[in-house]
Design an enzyme around this catalytic site. Structure first.
Site, PDB file in Angstrom:
ATOM      1  N   ASN A 163       0.829  -1.205   0.000  1.00  0.00           N
ATOM      2  CA  ASN A 163       0.000   0.000   0.000  1.00  0.00           C
ATOM      3  C   ASN A 163       0.864   1.256   0.000  1.00  0.00           C
ATOM      4  OD1 ASN A 163       0.950   0.063   2.626  1.00  0.00           O
ATOM      5  ND2 ASN A 163      -1.048   0.233   3.598  1.00  0.00           N
ATOM      6  N   ASP A 236     -11.432   0.100   5.372  1.00  0.00           N
ATOM      7  CA  ASP A 236     -10.191  -0.631   5.115  1.00  0.00           C
ATOM      8  C   ASP A 236     -10.450  -2.125   4.972  1.00  0.00           C
ATOM      9  OD1 ASP A 236      -8.445   1.584   5.245  1.00  0.00           O
ATOM     10  OD2 ASP A 236      -8.483   1.536   7.425  1.00  0.00           O
TER      11      ASP A 236
END
Length: 341
Positions: A163, A236
């Protein structure tokens, strides 16, 4: 002497020697040609297997019920922090994959999050929740040695999950194009706030901004002027599930072709997907500059699709929708011919 270098043996006739030498050369040449044909046949067979589905019996460890977890034998290298991407690799570890988490020398800062409520622990339960079952390796990627160690790990990996922002990955030579050129069979999974393309791809972000606010989900839940802190990691974890699905599809593609794929998941896009029904059925009024979209819908005229408050202050929500013809409604379907939301 045997191959004609030097003199002939005195007790051999010349014709017999030439015949023996010809037979020997034919045997050697035939063996060489046979080896070439065998190798060519194997290469053709191997090439043909990439162009058609392989039987699952060829991969007994990847089939449920064969005595091993589903992802047994799959190595995943994770260069990610906080919740979204690590939540996906946590599930991969649960499914039997070997997950190697790369951390900088000071560690993933999510280790310390909420730790003030757990003074007896070295790292938080919040970190544990998305990192159980992994091995952790400390590498300083700002040094050539650390970067080379990561590349050696990737040379043995099946999946790379990250990420880190695109620009940072490019500076390190860890972007998709660079790694695909080195390791064409590697599945490359990227999870970001805004996506790997578009004008905001270089910006950082969390689910609060990308999943909740930009999509208008916050405005859909809260009245105008009222805001709240949403459950930590809700967007998330939702995006992590999407990433997990994409990696699974990419691994299936690799079984067929031998090639890895890019899996690109963004918190913003996942938020829009979750709001698809609202977006497609909301009022079509133009949104004034700086204002939230109006996701409210007029109350349907059907009284069986509405919310009611009962006399004892309970709430009743009716979600009736006749989607099946009468014949189907009277079928033996376990749901009575209807549908499940």
């Amino acid at each position: 002497h045997f191959f004609g270098f030097g003199s002939f043996p005195s007790n051999w006739k010349r014709e017999g020697f030439l015949m023996a030498r010809a037979v020997w050369i034919a045997v050697v040449a035939g063996s060489a040609i046979g080896c070439v044909l065998v190798v060519a046949a194997r290469l053709r067979k191997r090439k043909s297997t990439w162009n058609r589905p392989r039987p699952l019996d060829d991969y007994p460890l990847l089939v449920p019920g064969r005595g091993a977890p589903l992802l047994h034998g799959i190595r995943v290298v994770e260069l990610a922090t906080v919740i979204a991407a690590p939540s996906a690799t946590r599930v991969m570890a649960d499914l039997g994959a070997e997950v190697v988490k790369i951390e900088e020398p000071k560690g993933d800062y999510w280790r310390k999050f909420f730790l003030e409520f757990e003074p007896q622990r070295d790292f938080s339960a919040a970190f544990d929740a998305v990192n159980l079952g992994k091995r952790s390796v400390v590498l300083d990627l700002k040094t050539p040695e650390g970067l080379q160690q990561l590349l050696r790990l990737l040379s043995t990996a099946d999946v790379f999950v990250t990420n880190v922002r695109v620009e940072g990955l490019k500076r390190l030579g860890l972007d998709y194009d660079a790694l695909h050129a080195k390791f064409p069979s590697l599945v490359y999974a990227s999870l970001s706030a805004w996506g790997a393309t578009g004008p905001d791809r270089h910006l950082p972000g969390y689910d609060l901004g990308a999943f909740w606010c930009l999509t208008g989900m916050s405005a859909r839940i809260n009245p105008e002027g009222a805001y709240q802190v949403f459950p930590v990691g809700f967007g998330d974890s939702t995006a992590g599930g999407n990433l997990l699905t994409g990696v699974g599809v990419a691994l299936a593609h690799r079984l067929r072709t031998g090639q890895g794929l890019l899996v690109d998941v963004a918190l913003m896009r996942v938020g829009y997907w979750c709001l698809a029904c609202e977006l497609l059925t909301s009022t079509k009024d133009e949104v004034p500059e700086g204002r939230a979209p109006n996701y409210t819908r007029p109350t349907p005229p059907d009284p069986l699709w509405a919310a009611y408050t009962t006399k004892d202050n309970h709430h009743l929500m009716l979600l009736h929708q006749d989607t099946q013809p009468p014949a189907a409604a009277e079928s033996d379907h376990p749901n009575g011919g209807g549908s499940t939301g």
